[in-house]
Design an enzyme around this catalytic site. Structure first.
Site, PDB file in Angstrom:
ATOM      1  N   CYS A 193      11.541  84.772 165.144  1.00 52.36           N
ATOM      2  CA  CYS A 193      11.830  85.412 166.437  1.00 52.36           C
ATOM      3  C   CYS A 193      12.569  86.738 166.200  1.00 52.36           C
ATOM      4  CB  CYS A 193      12.679  84.469 167.293  1.00 52.36           C
ATOM      5  SG  CYS A 193      13.033  85.157 168.919  1.00 52.36           S
ATOM      6  N   CYS A 252      20.812  80.388 166.553  1.00 57.15           N
ATOM      7  CA  CYS A 252      19.444  79.856 166.561  1.00 57.15           C
ATOM      8  C   CYS A 252      18.763  79.824 165.196  1.00 57.15           C
ATOM      9  CB  CYS A 252      18.584  80.664 167.534  1.00 57.15           C
ATOM     10  SG  CYS A 252      16.935  79.957 167.691  1.00 57.15           S
ATOM     11  N   CYS A 301       8.335  69.805 178.064  1.00 55.12           N
ATOM     12  CA  CYS A 301       8.855  71.167 177.938  1.00 55.12           C
ATOM     13  C   CYS A 301       8.299  71.827 176.682  1.00 55.12           C
ATOM     14  CB  CYS A 301      10.372  71.152 177.824  1.00 55.12           C
ATOM     15  SG  CYS A 301      11.172  70.267 179.143  1.00 55.12           S
ATOM     16  N   CYS A 309      15.400  76.230 185.407  1.00 55.06           N
ATOM     17  CA  CYS A 309      16.213  75.425 184.489  1.00 55.06           C
ATOM     18  C   CYS A 309      17.064  76.421 183.719  1.00 55.06           C
ATOM     19  CB  CYS A 309      15.287  74.636 183.560  1.00 55.06           C
ATOM     20  SG  CYS A 309      16.136  73.818 182.202  1.00 55.06           S
ATOM     21  N   ARG A 318      21.725  68.344 182.418  1.00 57.16           N
ATOM     22  CA  ARG A 318      21.166  67.713 181.215  1.00 57.16           C
ATOM     23  C   ARG A 318      22.143  67.730 180.048  1.00 57.16           C
ATOM     24  NH1 ARG A 318      16.291  70.398 180.134  1.00 57.16           N
ATOM     25  NH2 ARG A 318      15.457  69.101 181.779  1.00 57.16           N
TER      26      ARG A 318
HETATM   27  N1  SAM Z   1      13.143  82.190 172.901  1.00 56.10           N
HETATM   28  C1  SAM Z   1      13.379  81.715 174.199  1.00 56.10           C
HETATM   29  C2  SAM Z   1      14.761  82.046 174.708  1.00 56.10           C
HETATM   30  O1  SAM Z   1      15.680  82.145 173.898  1.00 56.10           O
HETATM   31  O2  SAM Z   1      14.897  82.144 175.895  1.00 56.10           O
HETATM   32  C3  SAM Z   1      13.123  80.220 174.346  1.00 56.10           C
HETATM   33  C4  SAM Z   1      13.468  79.284 173.199  1.00 56.10           C
HETATM   34  S1  SAM Z   1      15.219  79.149 172.831  1.00 56.10           S
HETATM   35  C5  SAM Z   1      15.200  78.197 171.326  1.00 56.10           C
HETATM   36  C6  SAM Z   1      15.805  78.033 174.091  1.00 56.10           C
HETATM   37  C7  SAM Z   1      17.264  77.663 174.103  1.00 56.10           C
HETATM   38  O3  SAM Z   1      17.579  76.810 173.017  1.00 56.10           O
HETATM   39  C8  SAM Z   1      18.290  78.769 173.940  1.00 56.10           C
HETATM   40  O4  SAM Z   1      18.509  79.477 175.126  1.00 56.10           O
HETATM   41  C9  SAM Z   1      19.535  78.005 173.561  1.00 56.10           C
HETATM   42  O5  SAM Z   1      20.260  77.641 174.713  1.00 56.10           O
HETATM   43  C10 SAM Z   1      18.981  76.742 172.899  1.00 56.10           C
HETATM   44  N2  SAM Z   1      19.344  76.675 171.478  1.00 56.10           N
HETATM   45  C11 SAM Z   1      18.783  77.364 170.465  1.00 56.10           C
HETATM   46  N3  SAM Z   1      19.374  77.055 169.301  1.00 56.10           N
HETATM   47  C12 SAM Z   1      20.344  76.151 169.580  1.00 56.10           C
HETATM   48  C13 SAM Z   1      21.298  75.461 168.797  1.00 56.10           C
HETATM   49  N4  SAM Z   1      21.393  75.655 167.489  1.00 56.10           N
HETATM   50  N5  SAM Z   1      22.120  74.592 169.403  1.00 56.10           N
HETATM   51  C14 SAM Z   1      22.042  74.394 170.739  1.00 56.10           C
HETATM   52  N6  SAM Z   1      21.158  75.017 171.525  1.00 56.10           N
HETATM   53  C15 SAM Z   1      20.320  75.887 170.963  1.00 56.10           C
HETATM   54 FE1  SF4 Z   2      14.558  83.654 169.627  1.00 55.86          FE
HETATM   55 FE2  SF4 Z   2      16.064  81.536 169.197  1.00 55.86          FE
HETATM   56 FE3  SF4 Z   2      17.055  83.571 170.529  1.00 55.86          FE
HETATM   57 FE4  SF4 Z   2      15.131  82.047 171.661  1.00 55.86          FE
HETATM   58  S1  SF4 Z   2      17.194  81.412 171.119  1.00 55.86           S
HETATM   59  S2  SF4 Z   2      15.266  84.266 171.640  1.00 55.86           S
HETATM   60  S3  SF4 Z   2      13.961  81.522 169.834  1.00 55.86           S
HETATM   61  S4  SF4 Z   2      16.392  83.593 168.379  1.00 55.86           S
END
Ligand code: SAM
Ligand code: SF4
Ligand code: DTB
Length: 355
Positions: free
Chosen positions: A76, A83, A120, A211, A283
């Protein structure tokens, strides 16, 4: 027909009052001091208040279950410090391009059979590209055709993309604010808070359910948790679903070694979210794998009424399904019904066979 905020919220409330006395009005004008005062209540008073509000809107023993699938994994361009899928960090994650529609449908059928009511789909994108978008729309149509509720999280959307997703039948769009506006720049530098709010408006205007929630345990202050919940609660309409994630610390991300949040502070965050947004599903999202049963039970007591269920979240593991169902049995909780008889039977069978 134009549906006003007030009409939609009234019908939202009406649908959820079968188990309780008259619901209170939903508020959208919470001050930070009021929210801080809730966080600072003695824990038993806070839990009592949250549970009382919860019972006015929901059956306290029913939990909505969603299953997650990563439809595009890793690489990404965003730099979210939490992340594992950010291309900026080396987390050893295996990248995968957008899954074929057929593979997604196979996974959705499995989720239905194992008792999920909502499917989802998440993509590691800043925003969906023109090339990928038609496939995403087809996934929505086919998954919805199975009788599952659909949810997607694909990054930022234009108003047109939001409209197309709504027309394809997408029920929910997940787009998290993640933390307070003040702390946001410490966590992500490749986008703005305002950009997130804009996408949420496009989603609402297109008629989809929202959401939106956040992550705690990222080294934020108590005031940042207040700030996040204030943003969510003071939106013109509360998000229908509010995921509260406890950071999953992944090696290779900048937040891998951040100090743990005290579990009681996590429970407090759930309780305050429940009080501020009484008609929304709250949630207990990421972080359950690292949480003991007692903390999860306190989260349900605090008003959490939705979980992710299945093998994994997007890239990190969830508790075993049998463990979850065993906990449900111990607590006398029931999965919330799904639209398909087949799925309902599967849920019941799994529930009663769990040891
Ligand atoms: N890329 C898109 C975005 O960020 O909107 C969608 C996918 S992203 C992985 C969705 C959500 O996952 C993020 O907004 C974050 O809240 C959650 N997330 C990602 N990594 C995480 C982590 N290590 N622990 C908890 N929540 C996490
Ligand atoms: Fe990309 Fe992860 Fe950030 Fe979503 S949460 S925008 S997947 S880096
Ligand atoms: C949300 O708030 N949490 C989910 C879902 N929405 C997409 C994602 C959690 C991701 C946890 C880290 C991972 O598994 O990659």
């Amino acid at each position: 027909m134009t549906v006003t905020t007030a009409t939609r919220e009234t019908s939202q409330q009406a649908a959820r009052t079968d188990v309780a006395a008259a619901p209170m009005d939903l508020r959208h004008d919470w001050s930070r001091d009021e929210i801080k005062a809730l966080f600072e209540l003695p824990l038993m008073d806070l839990l009592f208040r949250a549970q009382t509000v919860h019972r006015q809107y929901f059956d306290p023993n029913r939990i909505q279950m969603s299953t997650l699938l990563s439809i595009k994994t890793g690489a990404c361009p965003e730099d979210c410090k939490y992340c594992p899928q950010s291309g900026h960090y080396n987390t050893g994650l295996k990248k995968e391009k957008l899954l074929e529609v057929e593979k997604v449908v196979t996974q959705a059928k499995a989720a239905l059979d194992s008792g999920a009511s909502r499917f989802c789909m998440g993509a590691a994108w800043k925003n969906p590209s023109e090339k990928d978008f038609p496939y995403v729309l087809e996934m929505v149509r086919q998954v919805r055709g199975l009788g599952l509720e659909t949810c997607m999280t694909l990054g930022a959307l234009t108003p047109e993309q939001a409209k197309e997703l709504a027309e394809a039948g997408l029920d929910y769009y997940n787009h998290n604010l993640d933390t307070s506006p003040e702390y946001y720049g410490e966590i992500i530098s490749t986008r703005t808070y305002q950009g997130r709010l804009d996408t949420l408006s496009h989603v609402r205007e297109a008629g989809m359910k929202v959401c939106s929630g956040g992550i705690v345990g990222m080294g934020e202050t108590a005031a940042d948790r207040v700030g996040l919940l204030q943003q969510l609660a003071n939106m013109p309409m509360h998000p229908d679903s509010v995921p509260i994630n406890n950071l999953v610390k992944v090696k290779g991300t900048p937040l891998a070694d951040v100090a743990d949040l005290d579990p009681f502070d996590f429970v407090r965050t759930i309780a305050v979210a429940r009080i501020l947004m009484p008609a929304s599903y709250v949630r207990l999202s990421a972080g359950r794998q690292e949480m003991n049963e007692q903390t999860q039970a306190l989260c349900f007591m605090a008003g959490a009424n939705s979980i992710f269920y299945g093998e994994k979240l997007l890239t990190t593991p969830l508790p075993e399904e049998s463990q979850d169902l065993a906990l449900f049995r111990k607590l006398g909780l029931q999965p919330e019904g799904v639209c398909k008889d087949r799925a309902e039977r599967a849920q019941q069978a799994l529930y009663y066979s769990a040891s």
